[in-house]
Design a protein around this motif. Structure first.
Motif, PDB file in Angstrom:
ATOM      1  N   THR A 281      -0.013   2.274   6.294  1.00 15.45           N
ATOM      2  CA  THR A 281       0.693   2.175   4.762  1.00 15.45           C
ATOM      3  C   THR A 281       2.057   1.950   4.731  1.00 15.45           C
ATOM      4  OG1 THR A 281       0.946   3.673   2.771  1.00 15.45           O
ATOM      5  CG2 THR A 281       1.467   4.917   5.092  1.00 15.45           C
TER       6      THR A 281
ATOM      7  N   HIS B  74       0.376   1.772 -10.657  1.00 18.38           N
ATOM      8  CA  HIS B  74      -0.621   0.654 -10.988  1.00 18.38           C
ATOM      9  C   HIS B  74      -0.166  -0.598 -11.729  1.00 18.38           C
ATOM     10  CE1 HIS B  74      -3.644   3.133  -9.354  1.00 18.38           C
ATOM     11  NE2 HIS B  74      -3.272   4.036 -10.009  1.00 18.38           N
TER      12      HIS B  74
ATOM     13  N   SER C 228      -3.227   5.012  -2.873  1.00 11.81           N
ATOM     14  CA  SER C 228      -4.179   5.979  -2.485  1.00 11.81           C
ATOM     15  C   SER C 228      -3.473   7.039  -2.613  1.00 11.81           C
ATOM     16  CB  SER C 228      -4.327   5.857  -1.026  1.00 11.81           C
ATOM     17  OG  SER C 228      -4.999   4.495  -0.619  1.00 11.81           O
ATOM     18  N   ILE C 229      -4.291   8.198  -3.273  1.00 16.70           N
ATOM     19  CA  ILE C 229      -3.697   9.714  -3.758  1.00 16.70           C
ATOM     20  C   ILE C 229      -4.466  10.577  -2.731  1.00 16.70           C
ATOM     21  CG2 ILE C 229      -3.460  11.311  -5.409  1.00 16.70           C
ATOM     22  CD1 ILE C 229      -3.673   9.159  -7.335  1.00 16.70           C
ATOM     23  N   VAL C 230      -3.791  11.364  -1.998  1.00 18.36           N
ATOM     24  CA  VAL C 230      -4.445  12.442  -1.231  1.00 18.36           C
ATOM     25  C   VAL C 230      -3.679  13.881  -1.837  1.00 18.36           C
ATOM     26  CG1 VAL C 230      -4.580  13.449   1.183  1.00 18.36           C
ATOM     27  CG2 VAL C 230      -4.353  11.161   0.699  1.00 18.36           C
TER      28      VAL C 230
ATOM     29  N   GLN D 167      -1.240  -1.078  -4.354  1.00 22.56           N
ATOM     30  CA  GLN D 167      -2.505  -0.435  -4.033  1.00 22.56           C
ATOM     31  C   GLN D 167      -2.133   1.085  -3.634  1.00 22.56           C
ATOM     32  OE1 GLN D 167      -4.304  -2.177  -0.499  1.00 22.56           O
ATOM     33  NE2 GLN D 167      -5.653  -0.300  -0.304  1.00 22.56           N
TER      34      GLN D 167
ATOM     35  N   HIS E  92       0.921  -1.154  -0.114  1.00 21.04           N
ATOM     36  CA  HIS E  92       0.219  -0.123  -0.008  1.00 21.04           C
ATOM     37  C   HIS E  92       0.933   1.045  -0.017  1.00 21.04           C
ATOM     38  CE1 HIS E  92      -2.955   2.721   2.164  1.00 21.04           C
ATOM     39  NE2 HIS E  92      -3.082   2.962   1.116  1.00 21.04           N
TER      40      HIS E  92
ATOM     41  N   THR F 243       1.034   5.529  -0.105  1.00 19.02           N
ATOM     42  CA  THR F 243      -0.060   6.639  -0.416  1.00 19.02           C
ATOM     43  C   THR F 243       0.677   7.621  -0.648  1.00 19.02           C
ATOM     44  OG1 THR F 243      -0.797   5.834   2.113  1.00 19.02           O
ATOM     45  CG2 THR F 243      -1.010   8.311   1.429  1.00 19.02           C
TER      46      THR F 243
END
Length: 280
Positions: free
Chosen positions: A103, A76, A83-85, A81, A49, A51
């Motif tokens: 993460t 990808h 996650s975009i912030v 995996q 994961h 981030t």
């Protein structure tokens, strides 16, 4: 007329050639990332994961497009995996790093400023002895990417810089960096990796976005307008430093002397007596 035609044809040929090389380079990066995505997971194992903390204003809002076009596809394809912030204001990267958890790694999509905010937020945490182990990747989409270029050692194009940076994240390749700590009056330290900017010049640069309507002249106009509003400009500060150490002898503390022996101890066999001064 023939000369003009020749110039147009030459320009078109060079553009097509460079575009072909770029596409071939991107294809190579995608194929390399796909190799990691094709690796099977062990039973019960979850994908890594990652981030991504993105500064959408980086490089005058062009940074987001660079990430989505050249960096995100590689993550990808590698089976991560993601996650975009997206940050909404200055300093939010610092706030996010102060609470981030669950993460395997963090990728900072921005420039040197975003990266230093992330380091500051991470090292200010009370559990910094644990969070310091959290890998931080760099997606260099900012105007200044000093740390990324220093790590990759070369004056690389945007595609190579982003591709090599993302492959380092995918391969989990890490390097250690010394961190500079700056104490402030508020009692909270600020941490930096590349450089520190402080004073009227830096303050004026922060206001450049207000003069967006001036196009390429907005930076210079910012400095001129800032100077006209307040002159002379100065910044007060106090700088102290410690001279480099001349050797380990200044910091090394000799162990305390052994306690005096009794007269009868000389007749007893001990490890130290039988093996000289070497202690095992």
């Amino acid at each position: 007329m023939p000369r003009t035609s020749t110039k147009v044809l030459t320009y078109g040929g060079n553009y097509a050639k460079n575009k072909y090389k770029e596409n071939e380079l991107k294809r190579e990066y995608c194929e390399e990332a796909r190799k990691y995505g094709a690796l099977p997971l062990l039973p019960g194992q979850k994908p890594r994961h990652v981030t991504v903390i993105m500064n959408p204003a980086a490089r005058d809002s062009e940074g987001r497009k660079l990430f989505e076009k050249h960096a995100a596809p590689l993550l990808h394809l590698a089976g991560l995996q993601v996650s975009i912030v997206k940050t909404e204001h200055e300093g939010q990267t610092k706030e996010l790093m102060a609470v981030i958890s669950d993460t395997d790694a963090v990728v900072i999509a921005g420039g040197d400023g975003s990266l230093c905010e992330a380091i500051t937020g991470l090292l200010r945490r009370p559990d910094d002895d644990q969070t310091i182990k959290l890998p931080i990747g760099i997606c260099p989409v900012g105007k200044t990417n000093t740390i990324a270029r220093r790590m990759l050692r070369g004056d690389l194009s945007d595609i190579r810089l982003l591709g090599d940076s993302m492959l380092a994240v995918i391969r989990e390749e890490t390097q250690t960096f010394d961190v500079l700590s700056i104490a402030s009056d508020q009692g909270k330290p600020v941490f930096a990796l590349a450089e520190i900017q402080w004073g009227p010049l830096r303050d004026a640069a922060e206001k450049a976005s207000k003069y967006w309507y001036l196009g390429p002249l907005k930076k210079r106009a910012t400095y001129v307008i800032s100077s006209l509003k307040e002159w002379p400009q100065y910044a007060r500060g106090k700088l102290s430093y410690v001279l480099p150490c001349e050797g380990c002898s200044k910091c090394f503390k000799s162990p305390p002397p052994p306690p005096p022996q009794r007269w009868w101890q000389s007749f007893l066999k001990t490890e130290n007596n039988t093996k000289g001064n070497i202690k095992y």
